[in-house]
Design a protein around this motif. Structure first.
Motif, PDB file in Angstrom:
ATOM      1  N   ARG A  15      43.490  38.655  32.592  1.00  0.00           N
ATOM      2  CA  ARG A  15      43.407  37.328  33.198  1.00  0.00           C
ATOM      3  C   ARG A  15      42.122  36.602  32.817  1.00  0.00           C
ATOM      4  O   ARG A  15      42.140  35.405  32.548  1.00  0.00           O
ATOM      5  CB  ARG A  15      43.532  37.424  34.718  1.00  0.00           C
ATOM      6  CG  ARG A  15      44.875  37.975  35.148  1.00  0.00           C
ATOM      7  CD  ARG A  15      45.247  37.661  36.570  1.00  0.00           C
ATOM      8  NE  ARG A  15      46.448  38.361  37.008  1.00  0.00           N
ATOM      9  CZ  ARG A  15      47.664  38.188  36.517  1.00  0.00           C
ATOM     10  NH1 ARG A  15      47.860  37.342  35.553  1.00  0.00           N
ATOM     11  NH2 ARG A  15      48.693  38.866  36.979  1.00  0.00           N
ATOM     12  N   LYS A  16      40.996  37.317  32.809  1.00  0.00           N
ATOM     13  CA  LYS A  16      39.717  36.689  32.459  1.00  0.00           C
ATOM     14  C   LYS A  16      39.728  36.176  31.026  1.00  0.00           C
ATOM     15  O   LYS A  16      39.247  35.078  30.745  1.00  0.00           O
ATOM     16  CB  LYS A  16      38.568  37.681  32.655  1.00  0.00           C
ATOM     17  CG  LYS A  16      38.204  37.860  34.107  1.00  0.00           C
ATOM     18  CD  LYS A  16      37.072  38.842  34.275  1.00  0.00           C
ATOM     19  CE  LYS A  16      36.737  39.018  35.747  1.00  0.00           C
ATOM     20  NZ  LYS A  16      35.721  40.044  35.947  1.00  0.00           N
ATOM     21  N   PHE A  17      40.271  36.984  30.110  1.00  0.00           N
ATOM     22  CA  PHE A  17      40.344  36.544  28.715  1.00  0.00           C
ATOM     23  C   PHE A  17      41.396  35.463  28.536  1.00  0.00           C
ATOM     24  O   PHE A  17      41.255  34.595  27.676  1.00  0.00           O
ATOM     25  CB  PHE A  17      40.628  37.729  27.783  1.00  0.00           C
ATOM     26  CG  PHE A  17      39.403  38.496  27.405  1.00  0.00           C
ATOM     27  CD1 PHE A  17      38.597  38.083  26.342  1.00  0.00           C
ATOM     28  CD2 PHE A  17      39.025  39.629  28.101  1.00  0.00           C
ATOM     29  CE1 PHE A  17      37.458  38.780  25.984  1.00  0.00           C
ATOM     30  CE2 PHE A  17      37.891  40.333  27.756  1.00  0.00           C
ATOM     31  CZ  PHE A  17      37.103  39.912  26.701  1.00  0.00           C
ATOM     32  N   ALA A  18      42.468  35.498  29.333  1.00  0.00           N
ATOM     33  CA  ALA A  18      43.545  34.509  29.205  1.00  0.00           C
ATOM     34  C   ALA A  18      43.055  33.108  29.567  1.00  0.00           C
ATOM     35  O   ALA A  18      43.486  32.128  28.954  1.00  0.00           O
ATOM     36  CB  ALA A  18      44.720  34.898  30.093  1.00  0.00           C
ATOM     37  N   ILE A  19      42.153  32.997  30.548  1.00  0.00           N
ATOM     38  CA  ILE A  19      41.677  31.669  30.952  1.00  0.00           C
ATOM     39  C   ILE A  19      40.429  31.240  30.195  1.00  0.00           C
ATOM     40  O   ILE A  19      39.994  30.109  30.311  1.00  0.00           O
ATOM     41  CB  ILE A  19      41.408  31.589  32.477  1.00  0.00           C
ATOM     42  CG1 ILE A  19      40.323  32.565  32.896  1.00  0.00           C
ATOM     43  CG2 ILE A  19      42.673  31.766  33.272  1.00  0.00           C
ATOM     44  CD1 ILE A  19      39.832  32.377  34.318  1.00  0.00           C
TER      45      ILE A  19
END
Length: 172
Positions: A15-19
């Protein structure tokens, strides 16, 4: 497979890398650029057994035909694909465990991001102490601008010639 706490931190990393870098991203899907960043930042790519090209190929393989992004399930499949390439000496399960440990709990790094630094001419823009000539007249002793009176020649309408020493003594 990996433990439940490790899988939770793996999903959190996803999630952190996705955003990362996208203000409109929800964290549910990851694009190819962020997938490549995740692989680089988490040291999945090593330049020998797993290269940037391998990362791009695996991304294309796991995503849908017309899709431009991958979801969390496709992300796990992509990690499985890379695990066997990255850890050739381990079994499929051990390799997947190892690659999950590389990624779990990590977040995007801002390495190589240029920091603003005041050097040279930019450094001198803030201070008025080094101003000379007509520019010096625009600021008072404290360095605060005088405003309009510092920018314009105010016309003296007193009737006296400038630099006349006895100005204001006519009526006396």
């Amino acid at each position: 497979m990996a433990g439940s706490t490790e899988m939770a931190s793996l999903e959190e990393s996803f999630r952190k890398f996705a955003i990362y870098g996208d203000t409109k991203a929800t964290g549910q899907e990851m694009n190819g650029k962020n997938w490549a960043k995740l692989c680089k930042d988490c040291k999945v790519t090593d330049g020998k057994s797993v290269t940037g090209t391998d990362v791009d190929i695996v991304f294309s393989k796991v995503k849908g035909k017309t899709a431009r992004v991958i979801n969390y399930e496709e992300f796990k499949k992509a990690l499985e694909e890379l695990a066997t390439k990255r850890f050739k000496d381990k079994s499929k399960e051990e390799a997947y465990e190892a690659i999950c440990q590389l990624v779990a709990g990590k977040e995007p790094m801002n390495v190589g991001v240029t920091k603003a630094k005041t050097v040279g001419a930019v450094e001198r823009q803030g201070g008025t102490s080094k101003y000379t000539g007509s520019h010096k007249e625009r600021f008072d002793e404290s360095g605060k601008g005088k405003g309009k009176s510092g920018r314009e020649n105010i016309v003296d309408t007193s009737g006296y010639v400038s630099a006349y020493q006895k100005a204001g003594t006519h009526d006396a």
